[in-house]
Scaffold this active site. Sequence first.
Site, PDB file in Angstrom:
ATOM      1  N   ALA A 608       0.841  -1.216   0.000  1.00 36.45           N
ATOM      2  CA  ALA A 608       0.000   0.000   0.000  1.00 36.45           C
ATOM      3  C   ALA A 608       0.871   1.260   0.000  1.00 36.45           C
ATOM      4  CB  ALA A 608      -0.959  -0.034   1.173  1.00 36.45           C
ATOM      5  N   LEU A 610       3.363   2.045   1.932  1.00 33.80           N
ATOM      6  CA  LEU A 610       4.736   1.929   2.457  1.00 33.80           C
ATOM      7  C   LEU A 610       5.758   2.200   1.343  1.00 33.80           C
ATOM      8  CD1 LEU A 610       4.522  -1.340   4.634  1.00 33.80           C
ATOM      9  CD2 LEU A 610       4.422   1.037   5.413  1.00 33.80           C
ATOM     10  N   ASP A 675      -2.050 -12.799  -5.250  1.00 29.26           N
ATOM     11  CA  ASP A 675      -1.761 -11.390  -4.978  1.00 29.26           C
ATOM     12  C   ASP A 675      -0.313 -11.223  -4.501  1.00 29.26           C
ATOM     13  OD1 ASP A 675      -2.681  -8.603  -4.499  1.00 29.26           O
ATOM     14  OD2 ASP A 675      -2.189  -9.144  -2.429  1.00 29.26           O
ATOM     15  N   LYS A 679       2.977  -9.332  -6.230  1.00 27.30           N
ATOM     16  CA  LYS A 679       3.792  -8.331  -5.537  1.00 27.30           C
ATOM     17  C   LYS A 679       5.264  -8.726  -5.539  1.00 27.30           C
ATOM     18  CE  LYS A 679       0.105  -6.730  -2.483  1.00 27.30           C
ATOM     19  NZ  LYS A 679      -0.624  -7.047  -1.262  1.00 27.30           N
ATOM     20  N   GLY A 793      -5.576  -1.155   2.962  1.00 28.24           N
ATOM     21  CA  GLY A 793      -6.517  -0.150   3.449  1.00 28.24           C
ATOM     22  C   GLY A 793      -6.622   0.995   2.458  1.00 28.24           C
TER      23      GLY A 793
END
Length: 811
Positions: A608, A610, A675, A679, A793
Site C-alpha cells: 500500500a 509503504l 496477490d 507483488k 486499506g
Amino acid sequence: MKILKFGGTSVGSVSSILNVKKIIESSSKPIIVVVSALSGITDKLIDTSKMSATGNPAYENEYREIVQRHVDLIKEIIPAGNAQTGVQQQIGELLNELKDIFQGINLIKDLSPKTSDIIVSYGERLSSLIMTHLIEGAEYFDARTFIKTERKYSKHILDSELTNQLIKRTFETLPEVAIVSGFISSDKNSGDVTNLGRGGSDYTASIIAAALDAESLEIWTDVDGFMTADPRVINSAYTINELSYVEAMELCNFGAKVIYPPTIYPVCHKNIPILIKNTFNPSAQGTMIIKEKHNSENKAIKGISSINDTSLITVQGLGMVGVIGVNYRIFKALAKNGISVFLVSQASSENSTSIGVRNDDADLACQVLNGEFAKEIEMGEVNTIIAEKELATVAIVGENMKHTPGIAGKLFGTLGRNGINVIACAQGASETNISFVVDAKWLRKSLNVIHDSFFLSEYQVLNLFICGTGTVGGSLIEQIRTQRQKLMEENGLKLNVVGIIDMFRALFCREGIDLNNYREELQEKGIVNSTQTMHDEVTGMNIFNSVFVDCTASPDVALLYKDFLQHNISVVAANKIAASSEYENYRELKQIARKRGVKYLFETNVGAGLPIINTINDLINSGDKILKIEAVLSGTLNYIFNKISADIPFSQAIKMAQEERYSEPDPRIDLSGKDVIRKLVILAREAGFRLEQEDVISNLFVPEEYFKGNLDEFWVRISKLDSEFETRRGKLAGENKRLRFVAKLEHGKASVGLQEVDSKHPAYDLEGSNNIILLTTERYNEYPMSIKGYGAGAGVTAAGVFADIMSIANV
Ligand code: ADP
Ligand code: ASP
Ligand code: MG
C-alpha cells in the site's frame, strides 16, 4: 486630438453601444471616432451574397435578419419620434440598395470580387450612420472619400501618400465628434468600393491618427487589453499592460486578433501610442503600446499567438546544396504571384528550405515553384514540391528574449515532454520571436503547455484522470479535495481533475470537475463508459501535463497504459496487473515512459502506502545490490492469521477481511497467493531480476479445488477447512508460534508459502493487516533493512497514490 476606434463587438448590442456613447461623451474633444460594422454583420453579408450567388433561396432570410438587427437597434437607442423615423428612413434606403444587389446576384448567379466588396461595405456604412445620429453634434465622414487604394497582385493596397493628403484636407476643420466608417475605402483610379481587409477598421483609425499626428490611438474592444494568449483558448491568459510596437506587431502578425496587423506601422512611424481598452470595462487599465517600455518586466516572453491557417512547403533536393540563388528564385517566384510567406526555415546544409504560407495560397505556391524548378525536378536535383496542410504556427514573442539563453531550450523541452512534434521552426536574429509549426490538432495543447510553463511559473498544473471511484479512488478524490488549496498555496501545485471514470460512467471536463459533488455529476452528466470510450476521450482531450490514475483492479484498464504513455500521459497505478504481467510488457511500459519523458509509477502495488519500491530504487541507483527479500506482503492474509482463534474460524476471518476491505474484490486472489506472487514479481523486477509469475514456487495452503467454480460456491466450500486450521493454530499456539504467509527472493529464486514463525522472527509480532519487508543488501547485510506498517486499506493506499502523483510534479 485622439482617434477612438470601436470594434464590432463594441457596437453589437444595445448595452454596448450605450457604453460607447458614454465613452465618447466623456472624452475630451475634438475626437475622431472610427466604427466597425455591428458584430457578425460582415460575416453575414459575405454568407448571404454567397447564398444568393448559388441560388440558395435562404439568402432572403439572412437578408431579413440583417435588416432586423439594424432596425431593432435603432428602436432601442434613438428616442421615438422624428429623429428615429429619420434614421430608419436613411438606413432603409441603404438596406433597399442592398436587397437589390442580392436579388441581382441571385438572378445572374455570379458574384464578382468587385460586387462582393460593394456588399461588405454596407456593414460599416450602416453602423457609422447609426452612430452619427446617436451622438449629439456628430458629423459623418465616409472613409471611401479619403482612404484610397490601388491594385497590386490582385490585392487592394493603400496609397499612403494620396490618402494622407486627402485626410489632412478632409479634417482641416474638425467638428467636435467626427464619425468615420472603418474598413472601407475606394480605388484611387476607378473609384470602385474597396476595403482594407478583414478587421481593417483598426487600420483605418491608425492611418487617420498618423496623417493627423494624433496624440493617441485608442482601440476599444471586448477584452481588457492585449493578453498573454487568446483568452478563448487559454482561460488563464491575462492582460499585458505595456508592449513595444515590435512586440505588438509580432503578436498580432501571428493571429492575436486584438489588432489588425497593418495597424501598428503608421502610428509606430509617428511614435503615436496605441491604447487598447475594454468598452465593457472602461476602468480597466488596458494595454499601452509604445516605442520604449517603461516597466522592465522580468518575464522572458510577453505573449503567445498562433495561426491555424498554415501550409508548409519544402523545396528540397541534393541538387540545391551550395547552389547560389535558389532562395532568390523561390521568393521571386512567390512574390511575383502575390504570395506572402510568413515563416522561413532553412537547414544549414542548404539541402532544404521550408516556407510557411496561408492555406489559400498553398496550391498556387506549389504550382509556381514546380514551374520555377521544372528543369531541376526533371533532372532529379530537386524533389517535386508539395504542400503539407492542416498545420498551425505558434509564435512566442518578447523583447526580453534577446540575449537570454535557454528560452528555446525551455520551449522545445516543454513541447517534447508533452509529446508535441515540431515540424519546422524559425528564430530571427532579432531574437524577439520564435515561431514553430505543429500539426493543427496539437495547437490547443501547444498553447496551453507554453502558457503554463512561461507564464504560470508561480504554480504548476497537473491534469488528472482518475479511473475507479471505489474505496481507493474515492479516498484519493477526497484527499485531493481537502488538500488542494494547501498544495496550491504552499507548493505552487494546481491539481486539476479533468476526468473521473467509474465502472459505468465517465465524466470529462477540461476546466476541472467539482470534487464536492462529482458522484452526482457523474450520474447526471457522465457518458456511458467503456474501455474504448475512455481511451478515446483521454487521448483525444490531448491535455498537457496529464496523469492517468488507475485505482481499479481491471485487466482491461491495465491494457491502456501503453497507449497513454505513448501519448505522453503519465500513469500512476494502484492496479498491479500491468507491472506483474509478462516481463516484456512491464519492461516495455517502463521504456516507453523513459523515452517519452513521462512517469509510470506503481508504489502502491506492494505494501500500500509503504515506501518499498522507491526504497529499492534508491538503493539500486546508489549502487547497492539486493541479495534477499523476505516479506509478508498480504495485508489480507496477515489479518486472517491474526484473527483466527478458538472463536473465529478461518472462513469467518476471510469474511471479516473482505468486510474491512483489505482483500481484493475477489478474496480468492489473496488466498491462492496470487496477490502475493504478483507483488513479489514486481519487487524482484524492481530489484533487477527478470522474473515471471510462473517462476515463483507457490506452496498453496488452500487446496486447488477450492478455487474452482464461482465465488458463491467458494464461500460454501471454504468453511470445510475451518477445523483443520483451528487444530493447526491451537498446536502452534502451544509452541509459541504463528502462521505467516511469507514471500521470499534469494539468489534470484522466488517462492511464496505459509511459514510457522517463532517469537524471534520479525514477522511474529506483525499486527492486523500490516506488512513487513526485510531487505538484505550488500550494504544492509548483517541486519537487513526492514520496512513495516499498514499494508492494506483504502486511506493509506490512496495516500500512496497521491504521493506518486506528487512525485510527478516534483513537489
Ligand atoms: P473587435 O470587434 O473589437 O475588432 P475582435 O474580435 O477583432 O474585436 O478582437 C478582439 C478579440 O480578439 C477578443 O475578443 C479575443 O477573443 C481575441 N484575441 C485573440 N488573441 C488575443 C490576445 N492575445 N489578447 C486579447 N484578445 C485576443
Ligand atoms: N467589419 C470588418 C470585419 O468584420 C472590419 C472590422 O471589424 O474591423 O472584418
Ligand atoms: Mg477587430
